[in-house]
Motif scaffolding. Structure first.
Motif, short mmCIF file in Angstrom:
data_model
loop_
_atom_site.label_atom_id
_atom_site.label_comp_id
_atom_site.label_asym_id
_atom_site.label_seq_id
_atom_site.Cartn_x
_atom_site.Cartn_y
_atom_site.Cartn_z
N SER A 56 23.20 -27.15 -6.56
CA SER A 56 22.97 -27.56 -5.17
C SER A 56 23.33 -26.43 -4.21
O SER A 56 22.65 -26.22 -3.20
CB SER A 56 23.73 -28.84 -4.83
N TYR A 57 24.38 -25.67 -4.51
CA TYR A 57 24.74 -24.54 -3.65
C TYR A 57 23.75 -23.39 -3.78
O TYR A 57 23.42 -22.73 -2.80
CB TYR A 57 26.16 -24.05 -3.96
N GLN A 59 20.56 -23.74 -4.50
CA GLN A 59 19.40 -24.20 -3.73
C GLN A 59 19.64 -24.02 -2.23
O GLN A 59 18.74 -23.59 -1.51
CB GLN A 59 19.10 -25.67 -4.03
N ALA A 60 20.83 -24.36 -1.77
CA ALA A 60 21.16 -24.24 -0.35
C ALA A 60 21.08 -22.78 0.11
O ALA A 60 20.70 -22.51 1.25
CB ALA A 60 22.54 -24.81 -0.07
N THR A 63 17.23 -22.32 0.50
CA THR A 63 16.54 -23.19 1.46
C THR A 63 17.15 -23.15 2.84
O THR A 63 16.51 -23.57 3.81
CB THR A 63 16.54 -24.66 0.98
N GLY A 64 18.39 -22.68 2.93
CA GLY A 64 19.06 -22.67 4.22
C GLY A 64 19.50 -24.04 4.67
O GLY A 64 19.76 -24.26 5.86
N SER A 65 19.61 -25.00 3.74
CA SER A 65 19.98 -26.37 4.10
C SER A 65 21.46 -26.51 4.47
O SER A 65 21.86 -27.51 5.04
CB SER A 65 19.64 -27.33 2.95
N LEU A 66 22.25 -25.51 4.15
CA LEU A 66 23.65 -25.46 4.56
C LEU A 66 23.91 -24.12 5.21
O LEU A 66 23.24 -23.12 4.90
CB LEU A 66 24.58 -25.58 3.34
#
Length: 166
Positions: A56-57, A59-60, A63-66
């Motif tokens: 998940s990190y 991916q973040a 994707t810039g989701s975090l």
């Protein structure tokens, strides 16, 4: 000179352990643990699925989701936090100069830390922390094995044929 360096290493190891205890148990968020049941606490603060948090990190990061600092701090921090153990343990304890012994010791130790955090509600249990922390200690062990590091720290080389110091 050897005695001074050994004393500095032991003192720095004690300071490192004290900092780890503070960061891992004394300076923690409790995730609102007092307002929820123990079962809810375990459900909300634990990850028992390998690579779930790491993935998940990662991916973040793409994707810039975090915010960038969150995955970098979590992934990098978990690697770096126990990197010194890969240096200290084989330096201070001859039996820890085997990669198998180091991996086994670190896995048991980190499992103990994660379990204690879960039981005492002083952090979260995450199997990915175990993976990253043990990996960090292996990076430290790899650094420890560099010839110039061993010379700097006055580590005697093992004679592979006899198993004794050369």
């Amino acid at each position: 000179m050897k005695r001074i360096i050994k004393s500095i290493i032991i003192l720095s190891f004690i300071v490192y352990i004290a900092v780890c205890v503070n960061l891992l148990f004394l300076d923690q968020r409790t995730f609102g643990a007092s307002e929820i049941t123990y079962a809810q606490y375990i459900r909300f603060s634990s990850n028992f699925i390998p690579f779930r948090t790491i993935w998940s990190y990662v991916q973040a990061l793409f994707t810039g989701s975090l915010p960038l600092n969150i995955p970098i701090t979590n992934l990098g921090g978990n690697l770096i936090a126990f990197l010194p153990m890969g240096l200290y343990l084989p330096l201070l304890f001859r039996r820890m100069r085997s990669v198998k012994a180091l991996i086994l010791t670190m896995t048991i130790m980190i499992l103990g830390v994660e379990s204690t955090q879960l039981i005492t509600k002083t952090g979260s249990f995450d199997v990915d922390d175990i993976i990253l922390n043990v990996s960090g200690s292996l990076i430290g062990y790899w650094i420890f094995r560099w010839d110039w590091v061993q010379k700097l720290l006055f580590v005697s080389k093992e004679n592979p044929k006899r198993g004794k110091a050369a």
